[in-house]
Motif scaffolding. Sequence first.
Motif, PDB file in Angstrom:
ATOM      1  N   ASP A 182       0.840  -1.211   0.000  1.00 25.90           N
ATOM      2  CA  ASP A 182       0.000   0.000   0.000  1.00 25.90           C
ATOM      3  C   ASP A 182       0.871   1.255   0.000  1.00 25.90           C
ATOM      4  OD1 ASP A 182      -2.102  -1.862   0.377  1.00 25.90           O
ATOM      5  OD2 ASP A 182      -1.831  -1.772   2.541  1.00 25.90           O
ATOM      6  N   ASP A 204       0.195   1.470  -4.237  1.00 29.00           N
ATOM      7  CA  ASP A 204      -1.186   1.230  -3.837  1.00 29.00           C
ATOM      8  C   ASP A 204      -2.161   1.425  -5.002  1.00 29.00           C
ATOM      9  OD1 ASP A 204      -2.931   0.689  -1.428  1.00 29.00           O
ATOM     10  OD2 ASP A 204      -3.894   2.484  -2.238  1.00 29.00           O
ATOM     11  N   GLU A 237      -0.264  -2.576  -7.707  1.00 30.49           N
ATOM     12  CA  GLU A 237      -1.349  -3.479  -7.323  1.00 30.49           C
ATOM     13  C   GLU A 237      -2.700  -2.903  -7.703  1.00 30.49           C
ATOM     14  OE1 GLU A 237      -1.711  -4.526  -3.193  1.00 30.49           O
ATOM     15  OE2 GLU A 237      -1.412  -2.499  -2.486  1.00 30.49           O
TER      16      GLU A 237
END
Length: 288
Positions: A182, A204, A237
């Motif tokens: 993150d 993130d 991600e």
Amino acid sequence: QAKHEGRNRYRVFESDMKSQVEETMALEVELRRAYEIMDFSLHFQPKYDMKTGSIVGAEALIRWRAGERDVSPAIFIPIAEETGLINGIGRWVFETTCIQVRKWSLDYNLPPGFRVSVNMSVQQLQDPDLIELLKQAVVSSRVDPNLLEVEITESLFLERTEVNMENLASIRELGTGIAIDDFGTGYSSMAYLAQLPFTVLKIDKTFVDDVHLPQGSAIISAVVALSNGLGVEVIAEGVETEAQANRLLQLGCVHAQGFFYSRPLAIDQFEALMESGFRLPSSQRLGS
Ligand code: C2E
Ligand code: MG
Ligand code: MG
Ligand code: MG
């Protein structure tokens, strides 16, 4: 009239709160029961090299089926953290991953650099016994610790303790990677970050969501430059669309994970991917 409405609204709000508390308490009881027999499973979400379409690793994600429904880890991990169950659960996640990865290393030709990551909570990282537990799991499963990585959320590094730093250093000494999860949401100072022995930055999803905007692109470029400067890997991600994947590649971010490539998979599904040579179906390969 307005006052009447207001009072009704208040009542609705109050009963919502009450049912939420009751629900959390009921869930806690169920979680303790599941914990007794470790009634959890792991899914694995592949991580891709967007240039080649090859799998470079995976993230282990815990799953809990409570009766008829799946409860998201976003819901029950915080409960596990509050109740202290997280240390036992985290240990199970690590041990189970070690056994799985050891088996895969015997059954498949894992590509160079392949790693499987597990998420780790702050309580685990502050546990003085953590390294002993990790070593035991590695030794008894006979897994190569270089095939493993731990993911630690950036916000955790705001709580800086001795054990924390020692545990991090010991994890690196094992050969296991450390990813900052993150990344960009935790407000860590650059000076502090540079002192941490991490090997991967995970950008993130919120920044990936904005990658089509000038500000979003600027942030991704900056994180890519930071990773290159520090000599660590970078992965995005939450990549959900082909457009995001293409833009990330343009910005120099080559590794990615997200629903565009694959959802987290049950073990047999992940094994099917490995059987087909760690490759994406050609229809999903970019720029080739
Ligand atoms: P995380 O570590 O940041 O994991 C990424 C989450 O995003 C996962 O949710 C994954 O399924 C989801 N995801 C992946 N790609 C996409 C995408 O393209 N779009 C969207 N919308 N979501 C995507 P999941 O599995 O529900 O896990 C949620 C969080 O729960 C994880 O966030 C992690 O913080 C925590 N967690 C999961 N497993 C474990 C565990 O074994 N131990 C600990 N301590 N925490 C865990
Ligand atoms: Mg993670
Ligand atoms: Mg994450
Ligand atoms: Mg996240």
